[in-house]
Design an enzyme around this catalytic site. Structure first.
Site, mmCIF file in Angstrom:
data_model
loop_
_atom_site.group_PDB
_atom_site.id
_atom_site.type_symbol
_atom_site.label_atom_id
_atom_site.label_comp_id
_atom_site.label_asym_id
_atom_site.label_seq_id
_atom_site.Cartn_x
_atom_site.Cartn_y
_atom_site.Cartn_z
ATOM 1 N N CYS A 1 -27.124 -8.378 -2.382
ATOM 2 C CA CYS A 1 -26.848 -8.251 -0.912
ATOM 3 C C CYS A 1 -25.513 -9.187 -0.322
ATOM 4 O O CYS A 1 -25.126 -9.894 -1.187
ATOM 5 C CB CYS A 1 -28.019 -8.684 -0.021
ATOM 6 N N HIS B 1 -22.239 -14.490 0.029
ATOM 7 C CA HIS B 1 -22.167 -15.447 0.817
ATOM 8 C C HIS B 1 -22.503 -17.175 0.116
ATOM 9 O O HIS B 1 -21.820 -17.840 0.056
ATOM 10 C CB HIS B 1 -22.692 -15.669 1.958
ATOM 11 N N CYS C 1 -43.519 -13.685 17.879
ATOM 12 C CA CYS C 1 -44.584 -13.391 16.969
ATOM 13 C C CYS C 1 -45.697 -12.551 17.850
ATOM 14 O O CYS C 1 -46.197 -11.639 17.171
ATOM 15 C CB CYS C 1 -45.059 -14.402 15.751
ATOM 16 N N ARG D 1 -15.418 3.570 -0.584
ATOM 17 C CA ARG D 1 -16.554 3.532 0.488
ATOM 18 C C ARG D 1 -16.543 4.815 1.207
ATOM 19 O O ARG D 1 -17.566 5.680 1.821
ATOM 20 C CB ARG D 1 -16.770 2.524 1.644
ATOM 21 N N GLY E 1 -23.138 -5.838 13.246
ATOM 22 C CA GLY E 1 -22.081 -6.797 12.683
ATOM 23 C C GLY E 1 -22.068 -8.257 13.236
ATOM 24 O O GLY E 1 -22.234 -8.481 14.544
ATOM 25 N N THR F 1 -25.419 -11.271 1.589
ATOM 26 C CA THR F 1 -25.920 -12.815 1.887
ATOM 27 C C THR F 1 -25.769 -13.589 0.354
ATOM 28 O O THR F 1 -25.334 -14.570 0.340
ATOM 29 C CB THR F 1 -27.335 -12.830 2.325
ATOM 30 N N GLU G 1 -13.427 3.210 8.609
ATOM 31 C CA GLU G 1 -13.545 2.445 7.360
ATOM 32 C C GLU G 1 -12.134 2.370 6.790
ATOM 33 O O GLU G 1 -11.380 3.485 6.777
ATOM 34 C CB GLU G 1 -14.691 3.077 6.382
ATOM 35 N N CYS H 1 -43.518 -17.185 11.447
ATOM 36 C CA CYS H 1 -44.732 -18.123 11.532
ATOM 37 C C CYS H 1 -45.863 -17.373 12.004
ATOM 38 O O CYS H 1 -47.267 -17.950 11.513
ATOM 39 C CB CYS H 1 -44.250 -19.063 12.556
ATOM 40 N N GLU I 1 -33.984 -9.412 -1.957
ATOM 41 C CA GLU I 1 -34.096 -7.533 -1.837
ATOM 42 C C GLU I 1 -34.726 -7.632 -3.554
ATOM 43 O O GLU I 1 -33.787 -7.415 -4.338
ATOM 44 C CB GLU I 1 -32.969 -7.224 -1.952
#
Length: 341
Positions: A38, A43, A99, A200, A262, A40, A195, A93, A64
């Site tokens: 991913c 990053h 939640c 892509r 985004g 992330t 894009e 939580c 993932e």
């Protein structure tokens, strides 16, 4: 066992030897089959400002994943050994106001698998039972590994009207590409994307997008004025580029819907809120997946509506080749990369 981990506060990742995790109350132990890389994870690899402010190495990464439950912790009654599952990365939580009111996707006590707690990029992982989402066997297992990311697209698309609508998707990264497939599956009248990557754009065309506009080669605003002179019905902003939010406000019709996924590099200084008000736009911020509504919608799309996102998977490789995966992702020559464990 071997695991992909962030071992120190610096760029890079390593494969390290770690003990096989032990089961604990309220959790399930999963034999991991596939993991999906991913943004992330990139990053984390780059050790950018967000990651360095939140993450505390050493940490096994990966949020993932998919695999089979092999052991249940004390108190777990809603899962069973042998269940094939996909991971939900947001650990919530269950007792905050959000939640308790059906808004767990914005739980104020959220922790993230593979960021705040050890993740699943290893042959075995132990995760909360709620985060192990049973997945029908008809779902291809490489697709199952990336349902966390696919759920972002499902949430973004299904937050507004789809059938019969003209929809603009700004940014065709993996989640934007997922959105193309979802919009087409749900009967959008026309899907337009923006894009800059030819790689892509090719995937988007394979998914059946009707039109792609490249901001590096043409005036997207002028082109949209020609193809949708009254404005598009829905805009899905997935790029995180400041110019895209301005484009979305300008080119979404009065009374239209704007979903924002985004993340922007800084505060937006020139956002024209007056246009949002005077056009009567519905604007919705999207974070994660609605727990667990989005997962039910995703299962329906993959099984009943035959949603096909296979073209987004551009690479699949052993997890020991994670460095190649990261470099491919950094170069922009990938959709989703699936790792085999």
């Amino acid at each position: 066992m071997q695991a992909i981990a962030k071992t120190r506060p610096a760029p890079g990742l390593e494969i390290i030897e770690v003990p096989e995790p032990e089961i604990r109350p309220g959790h399930v132990k999963v034999k991991i089959e596939h993991g999906s890389v991913c943004g992330t994870d990139l990053h984390i690899y780059n050790w950018d400002a967000w990651t360095s402010s939140r993450m505390h190495p050493p940490r096994i990464i990966g949020h993932e994943v998919c695999g089979t439950i092999i052991e249940l912790g004390e108190g777990v009654t809603e899962r069973k050994v042998g269940d094939f599952i996909s991971s939900e990365s947001h650990i919530v939580c269950g007792h905050c106001r959000q939640c308790l009111s059906g808004q767990a996707h914005v739980c104020v006590n959220t922790s993230i698998l593979g960021v705040d707690v050890d993740g699943g990029f290893a042959p075995f992982a132990v995760i909360p039972w709620q985060n192990a989402r049973p997945t029908p066997s008809v779902v291809p297992h490489n697709v199952a590994s990336m349902q966390d990311a696919l759920g972002n697209a499902v949430h973004t698309v299904m937050a507004g009207p789809v059938e019969g609508q003209t929809i603009l998707i700004t940014g065709l990264g993996p989640i934007g590409l997922f959105a193309v497939a979802i919009c087409k599956t749900l009967g959008a009248a026309r899907v337009i994307g923006t894009e800059v990557s030819d790689f892509r754009i090719g995937i988007a065309e394979e998914l059946g997008i009707d039109l792609v506009l490249n901001p590096l080669k043409e005036s997207v605003g002028a082109a949209l004025e020609k193809v949708a002179p009254q404005g598009v019905d829905v805009t899905l902003e997935m790029s995180g580029h400041p110019s895209s939010i301005d484009l979305a406000v300008q080119r979404t019709r009065p009374g239209g819907h704007l979903s924002l996924l985004g993340i922007y590099p800084d505060r937006l200084a020139n956002f024209d809120m007056n246009q949002v008000v005077m056009k009567g736009l519905t604007v919705q911020g999207i974070v994660g997946r609605r727990l667990w509504e989005t997962w039910d919608q995703m299962t329906w799309l993959l099984t009943e509506k035959k949603l096909n996102v296979m073209p987004v998977i551009t690479d699949q490789m052993p997890f020991t080749e994670f460095e190649r995966a990261m470099q491919t992702l950094k170069a922009g020559h990938a959709g989703k990369i699936v790792l085999d464990f």
